[in-house]
Write a protein that holds these residues in place. Structure first.
Motif, mmCIF file in Angstrom:
data_model
loop_
_atom_site.group_PDB
_atom_site.id
_atom_site.type_symbol
_atom_site.label_atom_id
_atom_site.label_comp_id
_atom_site.label_asym_id
_atom_site.label_seq_id
_atom_site.Cartn_x
_atom_site.Cartn_y
_atom_site.Cartn_z
ATOM 1 N N SER A 86 6.939 0.836 -8.341
ATOM 2 C CA SER A 86 8.160 1.565 -8.689
ATOM 3 C C SER A 86 9.126 1.467 -7.502
ATOM 4 N N SER A 87 10.380 1.835 -7.742
ATOM 5 C CA SER A 87 11.365 1.769 -6.657
ATOM 6 C C SER A 87 11.014 2.791 -5.596
ATOM 7 N N SER A 88 11.228 2.435 -4.349
ATOM 8 C CA SER A 88 11.132 3.483 -3.324
ATOM 9 C C SER A 88 12.113 3.177 -2.207
ATOM 10 N N LYS A 89 12.728 4.258 -1.757
ATOM 11 C CA LYS A 89 13.795 4.136 -0.763
ATOM 12 C C LYS A 89 13.269 3.498 0.523
ATOM 13 N N THR A 90 12.050 3.903 0.900
ATOM 14 C CA THR A 90 11.493 3.400 2.154
ATOM 15 C C THR A 90 10.219 2.616 1.867
ATOM 16 N N VAL A 91 10.124 1.413 2.435
ATOM 17 C CA VAL A 91 8.903 0.607 2.275
ATOM 18 C C VAL A 91 8.384 0.242 3.656
ATOM 19 N N LEU A 92 7.088 0.458 3.841
ATOM 20 C CA LEU A 92 6.440 0.064 5.093
ATOM 21 C C LEU A 92 5.813 -1.305 4.884
ATOM 22 N N PHE A 93 6.107 -2.264 5.758
ATOM 23 C CA PHE A 93 5.405 -3.550 5.687
ATOM 24 C C PHE A 93 4.337 -3.565 6.774
ATOM 25 N N THR A 94 3.090 -3.814 6.352
ATOM 26 C CA THR A 94 1.959 -3.682 7.280
ATOM 27 C C THR A 94 1.876 -4.829 8.290
ATOM 28 N N GLY A 95 2.366 -6.036 7.903
ATOM 29 C CA GLY A 95 2.125 -7.210 8.745
ATOM 30 C C GLY A 95 0.668 -7.603 8.609
ATOM 31 N N CYS A 96 0.356 -8.838 8.975
ATOM 32 C CA CYS A 96 -1.026 -9.290 8.761
ATOM 33 C C CYS A 96 -2.001 -8.580 9.696
ATOM 34 N N THR A 97 -1.556 -8.214 10.898
ATOM 35 C CA THR A 97 -2.496 -7.563 11.814
ATOM 36 C C THR A 97 -2.744 -6.105 11.419
ATOM 37 N N GLY A 98 -1.819 -5.519 10.655
ATOM 38 C CA GLY A 98 -2.028 -4.154 10.161
ATOM 39 C C GLY A 98 -3.237 -4.087 9.229
ATOM 40 N N LEU A 99 -3.530 -5.219 8.565
ATOM 41 C CA LEU A 99 -4.654 -5.227 7.620
ATOM 42 C C LEU A 99 -5.979 -4.929 8.309
ATOM 43 N N MET A 100 -6.037 -5.257 9.599
ATOM 44 C CA MET A 100 -7.295 -5.037 10.323
ATOM 45 C C MET A 100 -7.433 -3.575 10.742
ATOM 46 N N GLN A 101 -6.336 -2.813 10.590
ATOM 47 C CA GLN A 101 -6.361 -1.413 11.021
ATOM 48 C C GLN A 101 -5.845 -0.498 9.918
ATOM 49 N N PRO A 102 -6.637 -0.388 8.819
ATOM 50 C CA PRO A 102 -6.171 0.433 7.698
ATOM 51 C C PRO A 102 -5.900 1.875 8.106
ATOM 52 N N ASP A 103 -6.628 2.377 9.113
ATOM 53 C CA ASP A 103 -6.390 3.756 9.573
ATOM 54 C C ASP A 103 -4.982 3.887 10.154
ATOM 55 N N LEU A 104 -4.543 2.845 10.854
ATOM 56 C CA LEU A 104 -3.203 2.865 11.451
ATOM 57 C C LEU A 104 -2.132 2.816 10.357
ATOM 58 N N VAL A 105 -2.365 1.963 9.347
ATOM 59 C CA VAL A 105 -1.400 1.867 8.242
ATOM 60 C C VAL A 105 -1.311 3.217 7.532
ATOM 61 N N SER A 106 -2.480 3.843 7.272
ATOM 62 C CA SER A 106 -2.476 5.128 6.562
ATOM 63 C C SER A 106 -1.756 6.195 7.375
ATOM 64 N N THR A 107 -1.974 6.194 8.688
ATOM 65 C CA THR A 107 -1.296 7.183 9.537
ATOM 66 C C THR A 107 0.211 6.957 9.498
ATOM 67 N N ALA A 108 0.617 5.681 9.631
ATOM 68 C CA ALA A 108 2.051 5.365 9.620
ATOM 69 C C ALA A 108 2.672 5.785 8.290
ATOM 70 N N LEU A 109 1.950 5.496 7.200
ATOM 71 C CA LEU A 109 2.482 5.828 5.872
ATOM 72 C C LEU A 109 2.585 7.347 5.693
ATOM 73 N N ASP A 110 1.570 8.079 6.161
ATOM 74 C CA ASP A 110 1.626 9.548 6.062
ATOM 75 C C ASP A 110 2.807 10.104 6.860
ATOM 76 N N LEU A 111 3.047 9.532 8.040
ATOM 77 C CA LEU A 111 4.184 9.998 8.850
ATOM 78 C C LEU A 111 5.497 9.700 8.126
ATOM 79 N N ILE A 112 5.607 8.485 7.581
ATOM 80 C CA ILE A 112 6.847 8.102 6.878
ATOM 81 C C ILE A 112 7.056 8.994 5.651
ATOM 82 N N ARG A 113 5.943 9.351 4.986
ATOM 83 C CA ARG A 113 6.071 10.186 3.771
ATOM 84 C C ARG A 113 6.527 11.607 4.079
ATOM 85 N N ARG A 114 6.423 12.016 5.335
ATOM 86 C CA ARG A 114 6.991 13.330 5.687
ATOM 87 C C ARG A 114 8.522 13.251 5.643
ATOM 88 N N VAL A 115 9.040 12.034 5.753
ATOM 89 C CA VAL A 115 10.492 11.824 5.708
ATOM 90 C C VAL A 115 10.906 11.471 4.279
#
Ligand code: SF4
Ligand code: SF4
Ligand code: SF4
Length: 416
Positions: free
Chosen positions: A140-169
């Motif tokens: 679905s449409s979303s105003k803000t999109v986080l792109f993980t980059g290929c190295t983000g895939l190795m750190q799902p905890d980091l992606v989840s933290t970043a996404l949770d922080l962004i979702r506060r905004v």
């Protein structure tokens, strides 16, 4: 978009082999060309450009480049020597030189690659917090999109933290990831400029399908790659530390963490297309109880993590990483805080052997904001026991899309 064929032509015609880029290059002292005159080193590279002559000196110069951008402002001809060396890798390939194994292992095209393997042992495909296929998943449409980059895939905890922080905004924010979406930097560094360009265009298309207003990059290299190509889009883009600084007041109350940290800067933020080093420091200072001490080389003078040289040249890169880690230890800080997932993945395997912790600045901010996702990779690395990792990752291995036997063999070797 930047035309890599034009850039290759320009480098071939304009480089005078003055050697100034070699003189400032921090990896050269770690290589076996350290005693050769800088100009002679670049003459060997230009011999490859002009007549296709391959030499061990040229190969060392070309494959040891970490793309750290230290030399970028030194070239009297206004060239980007790191880009010229990446494009020289394409010439080596055309002459039949095989891509170094360490580099192939990072390419999205490689069926069994490092990112896919490290991702696969930490989470099942259905647990991924990112969209992996915009055609099939129709986000679905979303105003803000986080792109993980290929190295983000190795750190799902980091992606989840970043996404949770962004979702506060922006509570509707989503993430795009998966090995099929890459900015193209890895292919450029592996000497495949055409593949790099097509990855980039595919990523732009993937991001378009969210109809975003703002794209946030977890990886500063992706961000800098977008600045370099400057695609015409209806949305803007930002690196994550810049996004979080802009919205600090929306992250909620931050609790005290009480630690001394030293920030490991990312080459592609502090010397990228739009260089800056303030946003990570503003974030660190916003966390109550955090004291920042700087390394000998910091901000625009920061040393690279050495990752690219590790992949393409081996020992010079691992020695360079050791040099950087020593600088961090020498500060006396309790935590070394990178903010680039690529740098973090380069340092993390050393973490169990170090007298300093390594924790992403984003994870620290998340902890302070009450967001915690377990860093499974570190837990697995700290066992130093492939069999134990194998037994704890069993369910993920069975659910993985990768060949099971190969994945199990990888785990036994990587975590021993
Ligand atoms: S980009 Fe960095 S590693 Fe590559 S040639 Fe320039 S200074 Fe050396
Ligand atoms: S890339 Fe620039 S600095 Fe490096 S040798 Fe060529 S002209 Fe000199
Ligand atoms: S910049 Fe590096 S980490 Fe980020 S997606 Fe591109 S290749 Fe991957």
């Amino acid at each position: 978009m930047l035309d890599f064929s034009e850039e290759r032509k320009r480098f071939g015609e304009s480089c005078t082999a003055c050697g100034l880029c070699v003189a400032v290059c921090p990896i050269i002292p770690e290589t076996d060309v350290r005693d050769i005159e800088p100009a002679a080193i670049m003459e060997s590279v230009m011999a490859l450009y002009h007549s296709g002559t391959m030499s061990p000196t040229a190969k060392t110069r070309i494959y040891s480049c970490m793309s750290c951008q230290t030399c970028k402002n030194e070239c009297p001809e206004g060239l980007d020597p790191g880009l010229g060396l990446s494009l020289a890798r394409a010439i080596l390939q055309e002459k039949g030189e095989p891509t170094p194994r360490g580099l192939s292992f990072l390419l999205p095209e490689t069926e069994f690659n490092l990112m896919k393997a490290i991702e696969a042992i930490q989470l099942k495909p259905e647990e991924r917090p990112w969209v992996t296929d915009v055609v099939r998943q129709k986000p679905s449409s979303s105003k803000t999109v986080l792109f993980t980059g290929c190295t983000g895939l190795m750190q799902p905890d980091l992606v989840s933290t970043a996404l949770d922080l962004i979702r506060r905004v922006d509570p509707s924010a989503q993430a795009l990831g998966g090995i099929d979406y890459c900015c193209g930097d890895t292919n450029l560094r592996a000497g495949n400029p055409a593949a790099s360009a097509s990855h980039f265009l595919r990523l732009v298309e993937g991001l378009e399908s969210f109809s975003p207003k703002n794209v946030v990059f977890l990886c500063p290299t992706c961000n800098s790659f977008f600045d370099l190509h400057a695609p015409k889009t209806t949305w803007s883009w930002q690196f994550i530390t810049q996004f979080l600084v802009d919205h600090l007041e929306k992250l909620g109350p931050l609790k005290e963490l009480n630690a001394t940290i030293t920030i490991h800067d990312a080459c592609h933020l502090v010397r990228g297309e739009k260089p800056e080093s303030e946003s990570p420091r503003t974030l660190a200072k916003a966390i109550p109880g955090i004291k920042v001490v700087e390394m000998e080389n910091c901000a625009e003078n920061a040393l690279c993590c050495g990752g690219s040289a590790m992949a393409a040249a081996g020992k010079p890169g691992t020695d360079f990483r050791a040099r950087r880690l020593k600088q961090a230890v020498d500060t006396g800080a309790q935590i070394m805080a990178p903010y680039c997932p690529g740098c973090q993945s380069v340092f993390t395997p050393e973490r169990p052997n170090l007298p300093i912790q390594i924790e992403s600045l984003i994870t620290l901010l998340g902890r302070s904001a009450g967001i915690c996702h377990e860093d499974k990779l570190f837990r697995f690395l700290s066992y130093r026991d492939g069999k134990r990792v194998l037994s704890e990752a069993e369910e993920c291995v069975q659910a993985s899309e990768l060949p099971k036997e190969k994945l199990m063999g990888f785990i036994t070797k990587y975590f021993r």
